[in-house]
Every structure is written in structure tokens, then in C-alpha cells.
Design an enzyme around this catalytic site. Structure first.
Site, PDB file in Angstrom:
ATOM      1  N   ARG A  47      -4.716  -8.627   0.629  1.00  0.00           N
ATOM      2  CA  ARG A  47      -4.487  -7.429  -0.192  1.00  0.00           C
ATOM      3  C   ARG A  47      -4.076  -6.311   0.743  1.00  0.00           C
ATOM      4  O   ARG A  47      -4.865  -5.839   1.560  1.00  0.00           O
ATOM      5  CB  ARG A  47      -5.769  -7.071  -0.949  1.00  0.00           C
ATOM      6  N   SER A 116      -2.693 -10.686 -13.417  1.00  0.00           N
ATOM      7  CA  SER A 116      -3.870  -9.981 -13.946  1.00  0.00           C
ATOM      8  C   SER A 116      -3.515  -9.301 -15.265  1.00  0.00           C
ATOM      9  O   SER A 116      -2.956  -8.204 -15.271  1.00  0.00           O
ATOM     10  CB  SER A 116      -4.354  -8.927 -12.940  1.00  0.00           C
ATOM     11  N   LYS A 145     -11.840  -1.222  -6.670  1.00  0.00           N
ATOM     12  CA  LYS A 145     -10.468  -0.973  -7.118  1.00  0.00           C
ATOM     13  C   LYS A 145     -10.490   0.177  -8.124  1.00  0.00           C
ATOM     14  O   LYS A 145     -10.715  -0.046  -9.318  1.00  0.00           O
ATOM     15  CB  LYS A 145      -9.880  -2.231  -7.754  1.00  0.00           C
TER      16      LYS A 145
END
Length: 221
Positions: A47, A116, A145
Site C-alpha cells: 500500500r 473494494s 484508513k
């Protein structure tokens, strides 16, 4: 290149660990990943939200080599170009990234494509467009997040898992204490950041989560 379709992919999604420099306490991504894999992680996602792409390439190559050697799925978040450059096993996109259909067109059958969804409709559309798996969440409240939105709860995971044929992974606020419930809701695995990357003992944290996931999957069967 190893094929990650079918049962192999489902198994590879059991414990999906996502890197995050802000939680790693200065520990390199490669070390976090190595310890996580030793504890039972079956997938590692790079990420990369900030920082030069040259650094992302360096880190990604280390993770690619490690995952290849250990037989672990290696996925890049958001960046299709980076995933292709690294010869990753997969790329994971969200609703604000390149759409699944265009992602699939670019990567062909080379890479696994994860998505997602925020809604059931998006989940069904992604499956039709060629997504291989879905990351559904945040299941529980999370601060890792900030853009993840409010918790969707187990019912949302259950609804999507029942509606699609591709594997579903739960993400968001997942710990060893609540991971079993996510699996019982229909997920094939859990994706975590802080529960493993931010742990004092990364290997132990991964092992505890993997044990819970495996036991819950065994119960479901």
C-alpha cells in the site's frame, strides 16, 4: 507465472496483510512482511499512498522476491502501472481508482484483480467486469484508513458474500477477537493493517489471527 485462480486464490486470501509505513515504527516493509509470513500470512499487499515511485519500486521488488520465494500472493494497491512494473500477482482497486473493466483490459490474465465495493450493486458489477475477489469493509470502525467511511457491519459482508461467486475478504478494524465472526459471515479471509503491522510482535499477531481464521473456516465446512 503461478496461477492464483480457484481454490488456490481462496486459500491465499485467508490472512491478507497490508503494509503501512506510519504503523511500522521504522521497521522496513520487507521485515514486517517476513515476520507476517512466518506467522501465517497468505497474502501481502503493498500500500503506497505517498512517497516517490522509485522508492515504491525498490520496496516492491523486495516484497515481490520474498512472496515469490515463500509462495505467498503479492498484491499492489491502487496502482496498476506499479503492479505491472513489479510483475505482481495482483492489483487491488477501489471505487475512485481505475474501474475493474479497464484494469482487467490492461492486465489481461496476468494479474489477479481485487476490488473494494461500497454497495452490493458495485460488488455485482465488479464481478461481471472481471474482478477475482472483493475486499468488503470497513467491517468494524477503523482509524487506519480515514477515507474508509463508516463501519458496514457483518450483515453487509454476509449480503455480498451470498450474492457473488467470487471470494470475499473482510477488512477494517479486524483483530484476533473479531476475525472469526467475519469468516462466519461468509468471508474466506481477513485483511488487516494495524492488527499485524502495528503489533509489537508481528509474527505472533499474524499467527493468532491465522489460527482464528482457520478454525472459523473449519467450523463453516
Amino acid at each position: 507465472m503461478v496461477s492464483w485462480r480457484g481454490t488456490r486464490l481462496r486459500d491465499a486470501l485467508r490472512l491478507y496483510v497490508i503494509t503501512d509505513r506510519t504503523l511500522a515504527r521504522g521497521r522496513p516493509e520487507s521485515e514486517i512482511a517476513r515476520q507476517a509470513i512466518a506467522g501465517g500470512a497468505t497474502a501481502i499487499q503493498l500500500r503506497w499512498k505517498t512517497g516517490p515511485l522509485s522508492e515504491a519500486l525498490r520496496v516492491g521488488r523486495e516484497l515481490r522476491e520474498l512472496c515469490s520465494r515463500e509462495g505467498v500472493l503479492f498484491v499492489v494497491n491502487d496502482r496498476v502501472d506499479l503492479a505491472l512494473a513489479l510483475e505482481a500477482d495482483g492489483v487491488h482497486v477501489g471505487v475512485t481508482d481505475l474501474p475493474v473493466a479497464e484494469t482487467r483490459r490492461l492486465v489481461g490474465d496476468q494479474l489477479v484483480v481485487g476490488f473494494s465495493p461500497e454497495t452490493l450493486e458495485q460488488a455485482l458489477e465488479a464481478e461481471a467486469a472481471g474482478a477475482d475477489y472483493l475486499g468488503v469493509g470497513p467491517v468494524y470502525p477503523t482509524v487506519t484508513k480515514p477515507d474508509a467511511g463508516p463501519a458496514v457491519g457483518l450483515e453487509h459482508v454476509q449480503r455480498i458474500a451470498a450474492a457473488v461467486r467470487i471470494p470475499v475478504v473482510g477488512i477494517g478494524g479486524i483483530t484476533a477477537e473479531n476475525a472469526g465472526a467475519v469468516i462466519r459471515a461468509g468471508a474466506v479471509g481477513v485483511a488487516v493493517i494495524s492488527a499485524v503491522v502495528g503489533a509489537d510482535d508481528v509474527r505472533l499477531a499474524a499467527a493468532q489471527l491465522r489460527k482464528v481464521v482457520d478454525e472459523a473456516l473449519a467450523e463453516r465446512q
